[in-house]
Design a protein around this motif. Structure first.
Motif, mmCIF file in Angstrom:
data_model
loop_
_atom_site.group_PDB
_atom_site.id
_atom_site.type_symbol
_atom_site.label_atom_id
_atom_site.label_comp_id
_atom_site.label_asym_id
_atom_site.label_seq_id
_atom_site.Cartn_x
_atom_site.Cartn_y
_atom_site.Cartn_z
ATOM 1 N N MET A 21 0.766 -1.181 0.150
ATOM 2 C CA MET A 21 0.005 0.202 0.017
ATOM 3 C C MET A 21 0.826 1.337 -0.024
ATOM 4 O O MET A 21 0.548 2.147 -0.760
ATOM 5 N N GLU A 22 1.924 1.289 0.598
ATOM 6 C CA GLU A 22 2.751 2.429 0.744
ATOM 7 C C GLU A 22 3.484 2.581 -0.583
ATOM 8 O O GLU A 22 3.752 3.777 -1.016
ATOM 9 N N SER A 23 3.662 1.623 -1.455
ATOM 10 C CA SER A 23 4.161 1.948 -2.701
ATOM 11 C C SER A 23 3.193 2.630 -3.612
ATOM 12 O O SER A 23 4.087 3.361 -4.568
ATOM 13 N N ILE A 24 2.167 2.707 -3.579
ATOM 14 C CA ILE A 24 1.273 3.392 -4.303
ATOM 15 C C ILE A 24 1.506 5.078 -4.081
ATOM 16 O O ILE A 24 0.948 5.658 -4.860
ATOM 17 N N TYR A 25 1.599 5.407 -2.705
ATOM 18 C CA TYR A 25 1.966 6.643 -2.538
ATOM 19 C C TYR A 25 3.101 7.396 -3.197
ATOM 20 O O TYR A 25 3.040 8.460 -3.321
ATOM 21 N N ILE A 26 3.886 6.520 -3.619
ATOM 22 C CA ILE A 26 5.244 6.785 -4.470
ATOM 23 C C ILE A 26 4.732 6.551 -6.033
ATOM 24 O O ILE A 26 5.174 7.716 -6.761
ATOM 25 N N LEU A 27 4.304 5.537 -6.245
ATOM 26 C CA LEU A 27 3.706 5.346 -7.758
ATOM 27 C C LEU A 27 2.966 6.405 -8.380
ATOM 28 O O LEU A 27 3.140 6.624 -9.589
ATOM 29 N N ILE A 28 2.085 6.487 -7.623
ATOM 30 C CA ILE A 28 0.701 7.391 -8.425
ATOM 31 C C ILE A 28 1.371 8.919 -8.690
ATOM 32 O O ILE A 28 1.388 9.344 -9.864
ATOM 33 N N PRO A 29 2.026 9.469 -7.723
ATOM 34 C CA PRO A 29 2.836 10.788 -7.918
ATOM 35 C C PRO A 29 3.897 10.601 -9.129
ATOM 36 O O PRO A 29 3.981 11.623 -10.188
ATOM 37 N N ILE A 30 4.474 9.578 -9.201
ATOM 38 C CA ILE A 30 5.431 9.415 -10.426
ATOM 39 C C ILE A 30 4.984 9.106 -11.676
ATOM 40 O O ILE A 30 5.204 9.624 -12.448
ATOM 41 N N ALA A 31 3.677 8.356 -11.770
ATOM 42 C CA ALA A 31 2.797 8.575 -12.864
ATOM 43 C C ALA A 31 2.195 9.431 -13.398
ATOM 44 O O ALA A 31 2.244 9.771 -14.737
ATOM 45 N N ILE A 32 1.783 10.389 -12.489
ATOM 46 C CA ILE A 32 1.257 12.035 -13.018
ATOM 47 C C ILE A 32 2.243 12.711 -13.365
ATOM 48 O O ILE A 32 2.372 13.274 -14.565
ATOM 49 N N VAL A 33 3.703 12.742 -12.894
ATOM 50 C CA VAL A 33 4.728 13.436 -13.411
ATOM 51 C C VAL A 33 5.037 12.965 -14.803
ATOM 52 O O VAL A 33 5.308 13.842 -15.716
ATOM 53 N N LEU A 34 5.022 11.759 -15.009
ATOM 54 C CA LEU A 34 5.465 11.080 -16.282
ATOM 55 C C LEU A 34 4.210 11.607 -17.300
ATOM 56 O O LEU A 34 4.822 11.746 -18.607
ATOM 57 N N VAL A 35 3.033 11.484 -17.102
ATOM 58 C CA VAL A 35 1.936 11.912 -17.855
ATOM 59 C C VAL A 35 2.034 13.323 -18.302
ATOM 60 O O VAL A 35 1.877 13.787 -19.365
ATOM 61 N N CYS A 36 2.403 14.360 -17.351
ATOM 62 C CA CYS A 36 2.466 15.634 -17.579
ATOM 63 C C CYS A 36 3.837 15.962 -18.399
ATOM 64 O O CYS A 36 3.874 16.576 -19.304
ATOM 65 N N VAL A 37 4.869 15.098 -18.370
ATOM 66 C CA VAL A 37 6.095 15.240 -19.009
ATOM 67 C C VAL A 37 5.641 15.029 -20.544
ATOM 68 O O VAL A 37 6.080 15.610 -21.735
ATOM 69 N N ALA A 38 5.091 13.556 -20.890
ATOM 70 C CA ALA A 38 4.736 13.253 -22.126
ATOM 71 C C ALA A 38 3.637 14.223 -22.838
ATOM 72 O O ALA A 38 3.882 14.468 -24.008
ATOM 73 N N VAL A 39 2.773 14.923 -22.195
ATOM 74 C CA VAL A 39 1.831 15.808 -22.588
ATOM 75 C C VAL A 39 2.668 17.088 -23.026
ATOM 76 O O VAL A 39 2.258 17.960 -24.142
ATOM 77 N N ALA A 40 3.566 17.517 -22.228
ATOM 78 C CA ALA A 40 4.293 18.617 -22.452
ATOM 79 C C ALA A 40 5.120 18.631 -23.639
ATOM 80 O O ALA A 40 5.538 19.496 -24.444
ATOM 81 N N ILE A 41 5.929 17.512 -23.861
ATOM 82 C CA ILE A 41 6.614 16.996 -25.087
ATOM 83 C C ILE A 41 5.594 17.065 -26.331
ATOM 84 O O ILE A 41 6.158 17.542 -27.420
#
Length: 54
Positions: A1-21
């Motif tokens: 469960m604790e890994s979700i707290y790390i993985l969700i923000p990382i996924a959001i950041v990666l999506v934002c980077v992909a959209v920006a590119i």
């Protein structure tokens, strides 16, 4: 469960980077003429050979 707290923000950041590119590529007109590059690859050598003969 604790890994979700790390993985969700990382996924959001990666999506934002992909959209920006993607938005940068659209604004810099990377997708304007998609067919010309394909034609250049196929027909560039033939044009150079014809010019060399003349």
């Amino acid at each position: 469960m604790e890994s979700i707290y790390i993985l969700i923000p990382i996924a959001i950041v990666l999506v934002c980077v992909a959209v920006a590119i993607f938005l940068w590529a659209v604004k810099s007109e990377q997708f304007e003429d998609l067919e010309r590059q394909g034609h250049n690859i196929l027909f560039d050598e033939e044009d150079n050979k014809e010019n060399d003969k003349q």
